[in-house]
Motif scaffolding. Structure first.
Motif, short mmCIF file in Angstrom:
data_model
loop_
_atom_site.label_atom_id
_atom_site.label_comp_id
_atom_site.label_asym_id
_atom_site.label_seq_id
_atom_site.Cartn_x
_atom_site.Cartn_y
_atom_site.Cartn_z
N ALA A 1 0.82 -1.21 0.00
CA ALA A 1 0.00 0.00 0.00
C ALA A 1 0.85 1.26 0.00
O ALA A 1 0.41 2.31 -0.44
CB ALA A 1 -0.93 0.00 1.21
N THR A 2 2.07 1.15 0.49
CA THR A 2 2.96 2.31 0.57
C THR A 2 4.32 1.95 -0.01
O THR A 2 5.24 1.59 0.72
CB THR A 2 3.13 2.77 2.04
N PRO A 3 4.48 2.02 -1.33
CA PRO A 3 5.75 1.62 -1.95
C PRO A 3 6.91 2.54 -1.58
O PRO A 3 8.04 2.11 -1.55
CB PRO A 3 5.45 1.70 -3.44
N ALA A 4 6.61 3.80 -1.28
CA ALA A 4 7.68 4.73 -0.87
C ALA A 4 7.59 4.93 0.64
O ALA A 4 6.55 5.30 1.17
CB ALA A 4 7.52 6.07 -1.59
N ARG A 5 8.68 4.67 1.31
CA ARG A 5 8.69 4.74 2.76
C ARG A 5 8.26 6.12 3.24
O ARG A 5 8.87 7.14 2.91
CB ARG A 5 10.08 4.40 3.30
N ARG A 6 7.18 6.14 4.02
CA ARG A 6 6.65 7.36 4.61
C ARG A 6 6.27 8.43 3.58
O ARG A 6 6.13 9.59 3.90
CB ARG A 6 7.62 7.95 5.65
N GLY A 7 6.13 8.03 2.32
CA GLY A 7 5.67 8.98 1.32
C GLY A 7 4.18 9.26 1.50
O GLY A 7 3.43 8.42 1.99
N THR B 1 0.42 9.35 1.04
CA THR B 1 -0.54 8.48 0.38
C THR B 1 -1.90 9.15 0.36
O THR B 1 -2.38 9.63 1.38
CB THR B 1 -0.65 7.12 1.11
N ARG B 2 -2.51 9.20 -0.81
CA ARG B 2 -3.86 9.76 -0.94
C ARG B 2 -4.86 8.62 -0.92
O ARG B 2 -4.76 7.68 -1.70
CB ARG B 2 -3.99 10.55 -2.24
N VAL B 3 -5.83 8.72 -0.02
CA VAL B 3 -6.92 7.75 0.05
C VAL B 3 -8.18 8.45 -0.44
O VAL B 3 -8.65 9.40 0.18
CB VAL B 3 -7.11 7.21 1.48
N GLU B 4 -8.71 7.96 -1.57
CA GLU B 4 -9.93 8.51 -2.14
C GLU B 4 -11.09 7.55 -1.86
O GLU B 4 -11.01 6.37 -2.20
CB GLU B 4 -9.81 8.68 -3.65
N LEU C 1 -4.77 5.34 -3.26
CA LEU C 1 -5.64 4.20 -2.99
C LEU C 1 -7.07 4.66 -3.18
O LEU C 1 -7.55 5.55 -2.46
CB LEU C 1 -5.44 3.69 -1.55
N ARG C 2 -7.77 4.07 -4.16
CA ARG C 2 -9.14 4.46 -4.46
C ARG C 2 -10.09 3.40 -3.93
O ARG C 2 -10.11 2.27 -4.41
CB ARG C 2 -9.32 4.66 -5.97
N ALA D 1 -4.58 4.89 -14.36
CA ALA D 1 -3.45 5.64 -13.79
C ALA D 1 -2.88 4.86 -12.61
O ALA D 1 -3.49 3.94 -12.09
CB ALA D 1 -3.92 7.02 -13.36
N SER D 2 -1.67 5.28 -12.19
CA SER D 2 -1.03 4.59 -11.08
C SER D 2 -1.89 4.69 -9.83
O SER D 2 -2.58 5.67 -9.60
CB SER D 2 0.34 5.23 -10.82
N GLY D 3 -1.83 3.65 -9.04
CA GLY D 3 -2.63 3.60 -7.82
C GLY D 3 -3.33 2.26 -7.70
O GLY D 3 -3.34 1.46 -8.63
N LEU D 4 -3.91 2.02 -6.55
CA LEU D 4 -4.59 0.77 -6.27
C LEU D 4 -6.09 1.00 -6.15
O LEU D 4 -6.53 2.01 -5.60
CB LEU D 4 -4.07 0.15 -4.97
#
Length: 258
Positions: A15-21, A23-26, A98-99, A123-126
């Protein structure tokens, strides 16, 4: 690390590929019905799981009719506010999107189409899908029983369709009453750390595709365990409630004050 099954590929993905980057949850909620409420609740728990792991999160609500009604029902359910949708794209530099949404008819044939909010679903995202939910008349409208409704919604795996009736809500009420009473009692005992195996079981459950029913199963085991001290039970339930949002510590001190 939290892994979520991407509904577009069927593959579990970090869910978080970049450490502590960021994250937008829609939360994509077309209507303020029971399914929409379930989608928003799953998004709320997803945000809680990310925050427990130290991930900064930006939350957005999209696609909603009757937004005021949805927000009122969500507040009663203990769902923290999501920002209104805005056309900011990835301007804040989020590392992941994350949608959270319900499956749509013909979704398997709509790859590459706009999702109705100005974004291409390829687009990129889950894509985190939540199965439809329905409820008997009056079950979701009683704010006095909102915590029980939250538990009843969380007790079913999010990818399984759900129908709530009076019996399910009453069962959730009984469980909450029992757990809150037990937590209030355990809070009067000497404190103790959460046993490592129990902490690992909790984390393994919610990090495996946000398996909240498995988290609840761990709590049931701890409740009846003959080896976990009361003080450690209290810490276990308080820790799990950071994810669940069921106010399990609400009754601490109430009997003393009375």
């Amino acid at each position: 690390m939290l892994r979520i099954t991407d509904a577009r590929t069927g593959e579990p993905t970090d869910a978080t590929p970049a450490r502590r980057g960021l994250t937008r949850v829609e939360a994509h909620v077309p209507r303020p019905d029971t399914t929409g409420l379930r989608v928003l609740l799953v998004a709320d728990v997803l945000v809680r799981a990310l925050e427990i792991s130290g991930t900064p999160v930006w939350t957005v609500l999209t696609g909603t009719e009757g937004r005021a009604e949805l927000r009122a029902r969500a507040t009663a359910l203990g769902i923290r506010p999501f920002e209104d949708e805005r056309d900011s794209g990835s301007g804040l530099g989020e590392a992941q999107v994350l949608r959270v949404c319900a499956p749509e008819p013909g979704a398997a044939d709509s790859a590459g189409e706009d999702d109705g909010a100005g974004r291409d679903e390829t687009a990129s995202g889950l894509r985190v899908e939540v199965a439809p939910a329905d409820a008997d008349s009056g079950v979701v409208d009683d704010d006095e029983r909102a915590s029980a409704l939250r538990l009843a919604l969380l007790a079913c795996p999010r990818r399984e369709p759900l129908r709530l009736d009076e019996a399910a809500l009453t069962d959730a009420e009984d469980t909450l009453r029992r757990w809150r009473g037990a937590v209030a009692t355990w809070a009067t005992r000497p404190s103790g750390p959460i046993p490592d195996p129990v902490r690992q079981q909790l984390r393994a459950a919610w990090e495996d595709d946000l398996d909240v029913p498995a988290v609840l199963a761990v709590l049931r085991k701890v409740e009846t365990s003959g080896t976990v001290p009361d003080g450690a039970r209290f810490e276990t339930y308080a820790y799990a409630d950071r994810l669940l949002g069921l106010e399990l510590t609400r009754d601490i001190g109430r009997e003393t004050l009375a």
